[in-house]
Structures are given as structure tokens and as C-alpha cells.
Design an enzyme around this catalytic site. Sequence first.
Site, mmCIF file in Angstrom:
data_model
loop_
_atom_site.group_PDB
_atom_site.id
_atom_site.type_symbol
_atom_site.label_atom_id
_atom_site.label_comp_id
_atom_site.label_asym_id
_atom_site.label_seq_id
_atom_site.Cartn_x
_atom_site.Cartn_y
_atom_site.Cartn_z
ATOM 1 N N ASP A 100 0.855 -1.187 0.000
ATOM 2 C CA ASP A 100 0.000 0.000 0.000
ATOM 3 C C ASP A 100 0.887 1.232 0.000
ATOM 4 O O ASP A 100 1.955 1.249 0.622
ATOM 5 C CB ASP A 100 -0.947 0.020 1.213
ATOM 6 C CG ASP A 100 -1.988 1.123 1.065
ATOM 7 O OD1 ASP A 100 -2.731 1.113 0.062
ATOM 8 O OD2 ASP A 100 -2.044 2.011 1.938
ATOM 9 N N GLU A 119 0.829 5.486 0.543
ATOM 10 C CA GLU A 119 0.172 6.754 0.861
ATOM 11 C C GLU A 119 0.927 7.821 0.077
ATOM 12 O O GLU A 119 2.136 7.689 -0.159
ATOM 13 C CB GLU A 119 0.223 7.063 2.369
ATOM 14 C CG GLU A 119 -0.443 6.021 3.250
ATOM 15 C CD GLU A 119 -1.880 5.683 2.881
ATOM 16 O OE1 GLU A 119 -2.602 6.579 2.408
ATOM 17 O OE2 GLU A 119 -2.277 4.511 3.059
ATOM 18 N N TYR A 163 -4.086 2.809 -9.130
ATOM 19 C CA TYR A 163 -3.362 3.769 -8.272
ATOM 20 C C TYR A 163 -1.941 3.313 -7.935
ATOM 21 O O TYR A 163 -0.959 3.881 -8.431
ATOM 22 C CB TYR A 163 -4.173 4.031 -6.987
ATOM 23 C CG TYR A 163 -3.650 5.195 -6.183
ATOM 24 C CD1 TYR A 163 -3.964 6.504 -6.540
ATOM 25 C CD2 TYR A 163 -2.825 4.994 -5.069
ATOM 26 C CE1 TYR A 163 -3.463 7.580 -5.813
ATOM 27 C CE2 TYR A 163 -2.330 6.067 -4.345
ATOM 28 C CZ TYR A 163 -2.654 7.354 -4.714
ATOM 29 O OH TYR A 163 -2.153 8.417 -3.999
ATOM 30 N N HIS A 178 -5.670 4.120 6.205
ATOM 31 C CA HIS A 178 -4.940 5.163 5.479
ATOM 32 C C HIS A 178 -3.554 5.428 6.051
ATOM 33 O O HIS A 178 -2.988 6.506 5.876
ATOM 34 C CB HIS A 178 -5.747 6.472 5.380
ATOM 35 C CG HIS A 178 -7.081 6.274 4.719
ATOM 36 N ND1 HIS A 178 -7.204 5.826 3.412
ATOM 37 C CD2 HIS A 178 -8.353 6.412 5.186
ATOM 38 C CE1 HIS A 178 -8.490 5.727 3.115
ATOM 39 N NE2 HIS A 178 -9.204 6.058 4.178
ATOM 40 N N ASP A 220 -3.200 -0.378 6.209
ATOM 41 C CA ASP A 220 -3.978 -0.835 5.047
ATOM 42 C C ASP A 220 -3.467 -2.178 4.529
ATOM 43 O O ASP A 220 -4.261 -3.014 4.077
ATOM 44 C CB ASP A 220 -3.950 0.219 3.933
ATOM 45 C CG ASP A 220 -4.827 1.430 4.260
ATOM 46 O OD1 ASP A 220 -5.640 1.355 5.194
ATOM 47 O OD2 ASP A 220 -4.683 2.467 3.569
HETATM 48 N N1 DCM Z 1 -6.300 9.837 -1.233
HETATM 49 C C1 DCM Z 1 -6.806 11.125 -1.316
HETATM 50 N N2 DCM Z 1 -8.100 11.373 -0.953
HETATM 51 C C2 DCM Z 1 -8.892 10.372 -0.503
HETATM 52 C C3 DCM Z 1 -8.405 9.070 -0.418
HETATM 53 C C4 DCM Z 1 -7.089 8.833 -0.788
HETATM 54 O O1 DCM Z 1 -6.077 12.032 -1.726
HETATM 55 N N3 DCM Z 1 -10.156 10.647 -0.154
HETATM 56 C C5 DCM Z 1 -4.904 9.594 -1.608
HETATM 57 C C6 DCM Z 1 -3.991 9.877 -0.445
HETATM 58 C C7 DCM Z 1 -3.686 8.514 0.096
HETATM 59 C C8 DCM Z 1 -3.692 7.661 -1.152
HETATM 60 O O2 DCM Z 1 -4.726 8.222 -1.960
HETATM 61 O O3 DCM Z 1 -2.412 8.493 0.724
HETATM 62 C C9 DCM Z 1 -3.909 6.186 -0.926
HETATM 63 O O4 DCM Z 1 -5.157 5.956 -0.332
HETATM 64 P P1 DCM Z 1 -5.425 4.759 0.681
HETATM 65 O O5 DCM Z 1 -5.122 5.228 2.067
HETATM 66 O O6 DCM Z 1 -6.852 4.396 0.507
HETATM 67 O O7 DCM Z 1 -4.471 3.658 0.380
HETATM 68 MG MG MG Z 2 -3.557 3.358 2.266
HETATM 69 MG MG MG Z 3 -4.298 2.130 -0.806
#
Ligand code: DCM
Ligand code: MG
Ligand code: MG
Length: 251
Positions: free
Chosen positions: A19, A21, A130, A203, A208
Site C-alpha cells: 500500500d 500513501e 493507483y 490510510h 492498510d
Molecule cells: N487519497 C486522497 N483522498 C482520498 C483518499 C485517498 O487524496 N479521499 C490519496 C492519499 C492517500 C492515497 O490516496 O495516501 C492512498 O489511499 P489509501 O489510504 O486508501 O491507500
Molecule cells: Mg492506504
Molecule cells: Mg491504498
Amino acid sequence: MCTASDPPHKPIETFVFMDLEATGLSPSQPKIAEMCLIAVNRHAFENPQYSSSSPRPAPLFPRLVDKLCICINPDKPFTPGASSVTGLNNEAFDENKKQSFNVHIMHMITAFFSRQYPPICLVAHSGCTYDFPLLKAELSALGVSVLDEIYCADTIKAMKALDKENNQLHQFIYHPSPFGRKKNYKLHDLYFKFYKVYPLNSHSAEGDVIALIRVFQQHARDLMHWMDSNATQFNSIRAMYKGNGKCASIS
Ligand code: DCM
Ligand code: MG
Ligand code: MG
């Protein structure tokens, strides 16, 4: 996106759950801020241990796993949305003296994968849309071509395909309420469906990945079987964007 490419010639041996971020979503040309990889051998999924908890035994998290979790200074402002969901901000990376995505990361990733038994498949939830194209963009900006031998698979794609095959069962689709019949494959909702509590540390990259592995464990045999025939080559993944992502406007 993941385009069709030759699947592995033999069953996948190691599943590396990933995963990322990052500073935002796709149009903003995000930069990675956190990466977590947890490698699980097929054996662990085929021979699960169970807790004795009621009402029904839950699979225990595999004991023999390799983990690599790295904080990466994105050198780019987080969008307000990304900062809000992740709890990350640029000041924290500077204050904690975190390095940017550099050649050391490439060596760490390569060494990590070198210790896994092949064939190896990188697995991520929304990986095709992604995580895989984003990792490819960052590696391409460094000018390196690594992970050429590995495969990748998206758990959302796999779950949708399995749900389509077994349309009587709807084993993954999560319906949040009797009124909301919308298909929902969000990681925290899938986790809730199986474990009746929400996962910890949503997140965060490590949180995750742990949640994804625990969801995967619920239907590991079907998911592994799907990935054996449908995993694509990581070298066929197109980068999310070209360049270092620093010039794009924040949206
Ligand atoms: N992200 C975002 N806005 C959201 C969800 C995610 O900008 N509402 C971006 C920032 C996170 C990345 O996508 O670091 C990965 O998401 P996830 O935490 O679901 O893996
Ligand atoms: Mg994540
Ligand atoms: Mg993710």
C-alpha cells in the site's frame, strides 16, 4: 491500468502486499509519502492457523512474513484531502529529516524482492488504477528499471471477477444497508463485513496492508487461484505520469 500480459507459468509462490500513501489522487501527479510491503508465502495461506474465538474462528495473521515500511519525503504539498485522510503533512517529514524517493529506496525494494521465492506477485487494493502506476512513475523518474521479473494483481479486480463468477454468493460485495444496494469494495467496509469491527490505522500504509491481508485470508484460495491465471507483468504497467511530478498543479 493493468493491460493483459502473459500470466505466470506456474503458481505464484510469494504474494507481496503493498500500500502507498501519497500527496493526492491521480490528476495531481501525486508523490509517494509512505510505502509498506508485506511478503507472505503461499504456504501460509494454504495452511492457516485459527484463533479459537467465538462466534466463529478467525484466521490468525500469518506469523512468517517479511515487512518493509518506509517513510518518504514527498517534496510536494499534500492536497487537503490527502492530508486529512492520512494525517500526514509536509512539516512532519521535514522535522523528522525524512529522505525523498531516491536510489536507496530502489536498493531496498530490490533487496527485499530478492529474498522472496519466485514467482512473486505484487498485490494491492486498487493497484491497477493507483498503486502500481504510481510506483512505476516514481521508479521511472529515478531512471531505473526494476521489478521486471515480478507480476502484479489488483484485489478489487480479483474480487469483482470472483463475484461475477459466483453471482449467487456475492461473497465480497458489501452492502452497507438494506437500502444501499450499491456494490462496495472499500477496504475498511470489506474488513467490517468479515470481522465486524473496522480495521486499525486506516490510510496508513502498514495499517492498510494488514487489513488487506486479513480480508484476503477470508477467501485466499479463490484469490490466489484467480491471480495464478490473471496476474499481469509489472513491466507492462504504464506510469501514472512522466517526470518527477513536481510541476503539476494541486487539484
Ligand atoms: N487519497 C486522497 N483522498 C482520498 C483518499 C485517498 O487524496 N479521499 C490519496 C492519499 C492517500 C492515497 O490516496 O495516501 C492512498 O489511499 P489509501 O489510504 O486508501 O491507500
Ligand atoms: Mg492506504
Ligand atoms: Mg491504498
